[in-house]
Design a protein around this motif. Structure first.
Motif, mmCIF file in Angstrom:
data_model
loop_
_atom_site.group_PDB
_atom_site.id
_atom_site.type_symbol
_atom_site.label_atom_id
_atom_site.label_comp_id
_atom_site.label_asym_id
_atom_site.label_seq_id
_atom_site.Cartn_x
_atom_site.Cartn_y
_atom_site.Cartn_z
ATOM 1 N N ARG A 197 0.832 -1.203 0.000
ATOM 2 C CA ARG A 197 0.000 0.000 0.000
ATOM 3 C C ARG A 197 0.868 1.256 0.000
ATOM 4 O O ARG A 197 0.580 2.237 -0.702
ATOM 5 N N LEU A 198 1.955 1.232 0.786
ATOM 6 C CA LEU A 198 2.875 2.371 0.794
ATOM 7 C C LEU A 198 3.496 2.585 -0.581
ATOM 8 O O LEU A 198 3.643 3.725 -1.042
ATOM 9 N N MET A 199 3.834 1.490 -1.247
ATOM 10 C CA MET A 199 4.412 1.603 -2.580
ATOM 11 C C MET A 199 3.410 2.247 -3.545
ATOM 12 O O MET A 199 3.783 3.106 -4.368
ATOM 13 N N GLY A 200 2.145 1.848 -3.450
ATOM 14 C CA GLY A 200 1.138 2.455 -4.308
ATOM 15 C C GLY A 200 0.976 3.936 -4.034
ATOM 16 O O GLY A 200 0.805 4.742 -4.961
ATOM 17 N N GLU A 201 1.026 4.328 -2.757
ATOM 18 C CA GLU A 201 0.903 5.736 -2.421
ATOM 19 C C GLU A 201 2.088 6.553 -2.895
ATOM 20 O O GLU A 201 1.971 7.763 -3.113
ATOM 21 N N LYS A 202 3.232 5.904 -3.047
ATOM 22 C CA LYS A 202 4.426 6.596 -3.561
ATOM 23 C C LYS A 202 4.505 6.558 -5.077
ATOM 24 O O LYS A 202 5.503 7.009 -5.664
ATOM 25 N N GLY A 203 3.490 5.988 -5.733
ATOM 26 C CA GLY A 203 3.414 6.041 -7.185
ATOM 27 C C GLY A 203 3.901 4.817 -7.915
ATOM 28 O O GLY A 203 3.955 4.808 -9.153
ATOM 29 N N TYR A 204 4.248 3.756 -7.219
ATOM 30 C CA TYR A 204 4.711 2.554 -7.892
ATOM 31 C C TYR A 204 3.551 1.872 -8.620
ATOM 32 O O TYR A 204 2.426 1.833 -8.123
ATOM 33 N N THR A 205 3.848 1.330 -9.794
ATOM 34 C CA THR A 205 2.835 0.668 -10.618
ATOM 35 C C THR A 205 2.931 -0.839 -10.473
ATOM 36 O O THR A 205 3.874 -1.380 -9.870
ATOM 37 N N ALA A 206 1.944 -1.522 -11.040
ATOM 38 C CA ALA A 206 1.951 -2.981 -11.024
ATOM 39 C C ALA A 206 3.167 -3.523 -11.767
ATOM 40 O O ALA A 206 3.723 -4.559 -11.386
ATOM 41 N N MET A 207 3.613 -2.815 -12.845
ATOM 42 C CA MET A 207 4.788 -3.267 -13.587
ATOM 43 C C MET A 207 6.049 -3.127 -12.747
ATOM 44 O O MET A 207 6.948 -3.974 -12.819
ATOM 45 N N ASP A 208 6.142 -2.046 -11.947
ATOM 46 C CA ASP A 208 7.286 -1.904 -11.037
ATOM 47 C C ASP A 208 7.356 -3.090 -10.087
ATOM 48 O O ASP A 208 8.435 -3.644 -9.843
ATOM 49 N N LEU A 209 6.200 -3.465 -9.561
ATOM 50 C CA LEU A 209 6.175 -4.595 -8.630
ATOM 51 C C LEU A 209 6.560 -5.891 -9.330
ATOM 52 O O LEU A 209 7.253 -6.740 -8.747
ATOM 53 N N VAL A 210 6.116 -6.067 -10.574
ATOM 54 C CA VAL A 210 6.505 -7.252 -11.339
ATOM 55 C C VAL A 210 8.018 -7.355 -11.443
ATOM 56 O O VAL A 210 8.623 -8.423 -11.245
ATOM 57 N N GLU A 211 8.676 -6.223 -11.752
ATOM 58 C CA GLU A 211 10.135 -6.222 -11.904
ATOM 59 C C GLU A 211 10.827 -6.555 -10.586
ATOM 60 O O GLU A 211 11.818 -7.294 -10.547
ATOM 61 N N PHE A 212 10.314 -6.009 -9.469
ATOM 62 C CA PHE A 212 10.908 -6.330 -8.168
ATOM 63 C C PHE A 212 10.725 -7.807 -7.841
ATOM 64 O O PHE A 212 11.641 -8.458 -7.313
ATOM 65 N N LEU A 213 9.550 -8.361 -8.126
ATOM 66 C CA LEU A 213 9.302 -9.779 -7.841
ATOM 67 C C LEU A 213 10.176 -10.671 -8.707
ATOM 68 O O LEU A 213 10.623 -11.741 -8.264
ATOM 69 N N GLN A 214 10.434 -10.256 -9.938
ATOM 70 C CA GLN A 214 11.342 -11.025 -10.793
ATOM 71 C C GLN A 214 12.742 -11.047 -10.207
ATOM 72 O O GLN A 214 13.433 -12.073 -10.225
ATOM 73 N N THR A 215 13.176 -9.914 -9.663
ATOM 74 C CA THR A 215 14.499 -9.852 -9.028
ATOM 75 C C THR A 215 14.568 -10.783 -7.822
ATOM 76 O O THR A 215 15.592 -11.441 -7.583
ATOM 77 N N LEU A 216 13.461 -10.853 -7.066
ATOM 78 C CA LEU A 216 13.421 -11.718 -5.886
ATOM 79 C C LEU A 216 13.188 -13.184 -6.234
ATOM 80 O O LEU A 216 13.320 -14.056 -5.373
ATOM 81 N N GLY A 217 12.824 -13.459 -7.477
ATOM 82 C CA GLY A 217 12.581 -14.838 -7.897
ATOM 83 C C GLY A 217 11.203 -15.366 -7.564
ATOM 84 O O GLY A 217 11.007 -16.587 -7.476
ATOM 85 N N HIS A 218 10.206 -14.465 -7.382
ATOM 86 C CA HIS A 218 8.834 -14.877 -7.074
ATOM 87 C C HIS A 218 8.038 -14.952 -8.375
ATOM 88 O O HIS A 218 7.249 -14.059 -8.705
#
Length: 804
Positions: free
Chosen positions: A75-96
């Protein structure tokens, strides 16, 4: 727009909540690849670094009801303007990779949900579901599980609509290989005369219009009362019936029915119709009931002499106790449902009812003492108990939840001692309905020296099982009755002599293939008059005893009044209360006003007394079922956070807690918290202080009784009363439930459950068939009708019965 472009344009907080929660669960369970690692990536490769305070808030989330630091971080990430694609890239880095696939399937967004409504047959009805997605979305409408012909567009039009079109509708939105379901929409269709239709033709769709009014009725004792009210409107109207301006708790459907009326059912009735926007009252109607021999179901039952000389009660009071959560013995399930349904039935018979769940030995003794205070000369007293029990040497014992293993008579309540104390009150009728086992306790060889009971012709025992046998409840997913209550509730409102009524229950139980040869109702009685639970109340003036009785009963019904709090930021929070049992209360909170400059606003209750031993994980939940409250969920207001407080009898001091508000202003990163302390006094049974260890000594630990006037067992006929013989009496249970007239009715779509059945009896001989209460929702997630007479909790039986 490609899938990637759509994900880049979709803020994290715009991702559907189920998907966000699944991603959060993945991060919560991933250890070194969890939310802390994600927060580090934000600081290294992200646009915004989280402050130490924000990270601390994430960590503290494990102590709150949501219990998910990852969900708060997203939720904090969304409030700071992060998009679903940003989260996808972070999850790829983490291997999820599972999280990546979840997010890539979120291309569908339903922007218009179908709405529930009530209409008249012959009208044109339109249900609308509108969604966006790439490359193109397709629609598929269903009525419950069946696809609607030609329902392949965003609008489902029924022109004209028919009564058989009533039901629940849902729309499946497809986009490529992914899909989303809309909310359920309930359509209620009524057929009325052309004149009735004409009166509503000009009404707006979103306004409530009552087109079927209840009608005044003149009935005879024993007739069935049926009052009907129907209204059109959107959102779907809800119903609440009132008698003499008092809320009828069981009257929350279009039809209000009383199978067997008595003089006590006379009065002025009306139906209040409401939804989220408005409310309207039906016309007031008068129901008059005459005593006349023609009301008879047979000359043997209701002769003219019977009507003219019918017994009366000076009052009616009932104590209902259901013990389930045993500390050292097998857990039970059905007592909660049994006590709840018994309460609703007895209220229709004008009983003052108190209901209690899970009492310790001192609490049971003190509860019985309070019950005795409600008794007086000519009063009908009813004690109902469901839980573990046993019988030794003709004496029956109820087992408290804190009884040791093994337990003995010193740890339990003797039923015969309670009967002796009731007789001293010169009651007009003593009824014991005992849903417990009556097997011998091999660990208890105490032989009690009894004092003889008075020879009075006013005692009736209804044992759920025979002497030396077990009583059972059904084990299944969902809510269910015990075997005894399953059949008792079908006949309890009958205007018949209590022993004749119980004979009918015994016959019904004998037809059940699951219990044939294992459990049979046993009736013992010294009744020499045709006394019935439906007998009218006739008070002789306003005696001091009557005033004391009413005051004592009212104290166990007192709920805190609804209240509203305004915080410094301008937000307003409403706090409401509802009674589920005499010692179980629901608190519901909702935000009724939020300033426009606030983008995030959450309200919750916390800091409850340690006496109540409340788990923070099951407080402030989105549905009553999540708190463990299954029985009143449809009667509570919607769109609230719910907290269930049980064991209110343990409160030593007034109930004090905190109402907290967490909010965030637009453009600010920090969240602000405010709190207000609330003191609501002692609610419901807490007023009576029954948890005191040494409060009184009225309810004896053992009884002194060698002979009983209730020794004979009825063999299914009531032509002649049994001869009084010097035999010991048996007793095995009592229930007690409190009704509060301020309990609000509201809408809600209950979900269907999957049922599985098995039966068990424990090794101590105190077991019962036990249902497993499940809070999960079925895969089909089909709602159940809740605007008509289809909400009764019905126990289902299986052909396969396994005894251990």
């Amino acid at each position: 727009m490609s899938d990637t472009q759509q994900l880049r344009s979709l803020n994290i907080n715009q991702v559907s909540e189920p998907v966000r929660r699944k991603v959060a669960e993945l991060l919560d369970e991933s250890g070194d690849r969890g939310w802390r690692r994600l927060a580090e990536l934000l600081g290294v490769g992200g646009r915004c670094r989280l402050s130490p305070l924000e990270l601390e808030h994430c960590s503290l989330k494990v102590l709150e009801s949501e219990g998910s630091p990852s969900l708060y971080l997203l939720r904090l990430m969304g409030e700071k303007g992060y998009t679903a694609m940003d989260l996808v890239e972070f999850l790829q880095t983490l291997g999820h990779n599972d999280g990546v696939q979840l997010l890539k399937a979120t291309g569908i967004r339903i922007v218009v949900q179908p709405g529930s409504m009530a209409v008249l047959s012959g009208q044109r009805v339109k249900l609308c579901c509108l969604a966006v997605g790439h490359p193109i979305v397709q629609y598929q409408w269903f009525k419950v599980k069946h696809e609607v012909p030609h329902g392949n567009g965003p609008e489902l039009v029924l022109n004209p609509v028919h009564v058989e079109d009533s039901g629940f509708y849902i729309c499946r939105v497809n986009c490529g290989t992914s899909f989303e379901f809309s909310q359920w929409a309930q359509l209620d269709v009524c057929s009325v005369s052309a004149a009735g239709y004409g009166s509503v033709a000009g009404a707006q769709e979103n306004q409530i219009h009552i087109c079927v009014q209840p009608q005044s009725q003149k009935l005879i004792v024993g007739d069935q009362l049926v009052l009907e009210c129907f209204a059109t409107g959107k959102p779907l109207p809800r119903y609440q019936w009132y008698k003499n301006q008092c809320l009828l708790k069981a009257g929350n459907t279009k039809h209000y029915k009383i199978p067997y009326v008595t003089k006590a059912n006379e009065g002025v009735y009306l139906c209040r119709v409401y939804n989220e926007h408005e409310r309207k009252d039906s016309q007031e109607v008068e129901v008059s009931i005459e005593e006349h021999p023609t009301n008879a179901r047979g000359p043997a039952e209701n002769s003219e002499d019977d009507v003219n000389n019918r017994p009366v009660a000076t009052d009616k009071v009932a104590l209902l106790i259901g013990n389930m959560s045993y500390w050292n013995h097998p857990q039970l399930k059905a007592p909660m449902v049994d006590v709840y349904e018994m309460t609703n039935l007895l209220r229709q018979l004008d009983f003052k009812v108190v209901s209690l769940l899970d009492l310790t030995e001192p609490e049971m003794r003190n509860a019985v003492d309070e019950f005795l205070l409600l008794l007086d000369k000519g009063v009908y007293g009813l004690l109902y108990y469901a839980g573990h029990g046993y019988e030794n040497y003709g004496n029956s014992f109820m087992v408290p939840v804190d009884a040791p293993n093994p337990y003995r008579s010193a740890n339990c309540l003797c039923v015969q001692s309670i009967l002796k104390l009731m007789q001293e009150k010169e009651t007009g009728l003593n009824v014991f309905l005992l849903d417990m086992c009556r097997k011998r306790n091999e660990y208890d060889n105490t032989i009690l020296i009894m004092e003889a009971l008075r020879v009075t012709a006013n005692i009736v025992f209804g044992y759920a099982t025979c002497q030396g046998a077990e009583a059972f409840e059904i084990q299944q997913s969902g809510l269910a009755n015990g075997i005894f209550m399953k059949f008792l509730k079908e006949r309890l409102l009958e205007d018949k002599k209590i022993t004749v009524l119980l004979d009918g229950v015994a016959e019904d139980m004998g037809k059940c293939h699951l219990t044939r040869g294992k459990q049979a109702l046993e009736i013992r009685s010294s009744l020499s008059e045709k006394r019935a639970l439906t007998d009218p109340i006739q008070q002789a003036g306003c005696s001091a005893e009557s005033l004391t009785r009413n005051l004592q009963w009212a104290k166990a019904h007192e709920l805190p009044e609804s209240m509203c709090f305004e915080f410094d930021c301008g937000a307003q929070i409403q706090l409401g209360f509802a009674a589920e049992f005499s010692n179980v209360m629901i608190i519901y909170t909702r935000i009724v006003q939020k300033p426009p400059e606030i983008v995030l606003c959450e309200a919750y209750v916390t800091d409850f007394p340690l006496d109540l031993d409340i788990d923070p994980k099951v407080t402030n939940k989105g549905t009553p079922e999540e708190t463990g409250s299954y029985l009143v969920s449809k009667e509570l207001p919607k769109h609230c956070l719910y907290t269930r407080l049980s064991s209110l009898q343990k409160l030593q001091e007034p109930l004090a807690f905190s109402v907290c508000l967490r909010y965030q202003y637009q453009g600010m990163e920090e969240t602000v918290e405010e709190s207000k302390e609330v003191d609501v006094g002692k609610p419901l049974i807490a007023n009576l202080d029954i948890s005191s260890q040494f409060k009184r000594s009225g309810c004896l630990q053992t009884c002194q009784m060698t002979h009983s006037p209730c020794g004979s067992c009825l063999a299914g006929t009531d032509a002649t009363e049994p001869q009084l013989r010097p035999q010991n009496m048996q007793y095995s249970g009592s229930h007690l439930n409190v009704y509060n007239p301020s309990l609000a009715s509201a809408s809600g779509f209950p979900q269907s459950e999957h049922f599985q059945y098995s039966v068990y009896s424990n090794a101590l001989g105190t077991g019962q068939w036990s249902p497993y209460y499940s809070s999960y929702r079925s895969s089909t997630n089909i709602p159940v009708e809740n605007t008509d007479d289809t909400s009764e909790l019905v126990a289902n039986f299986s052909d396969r019965v396994n005894f251990q």
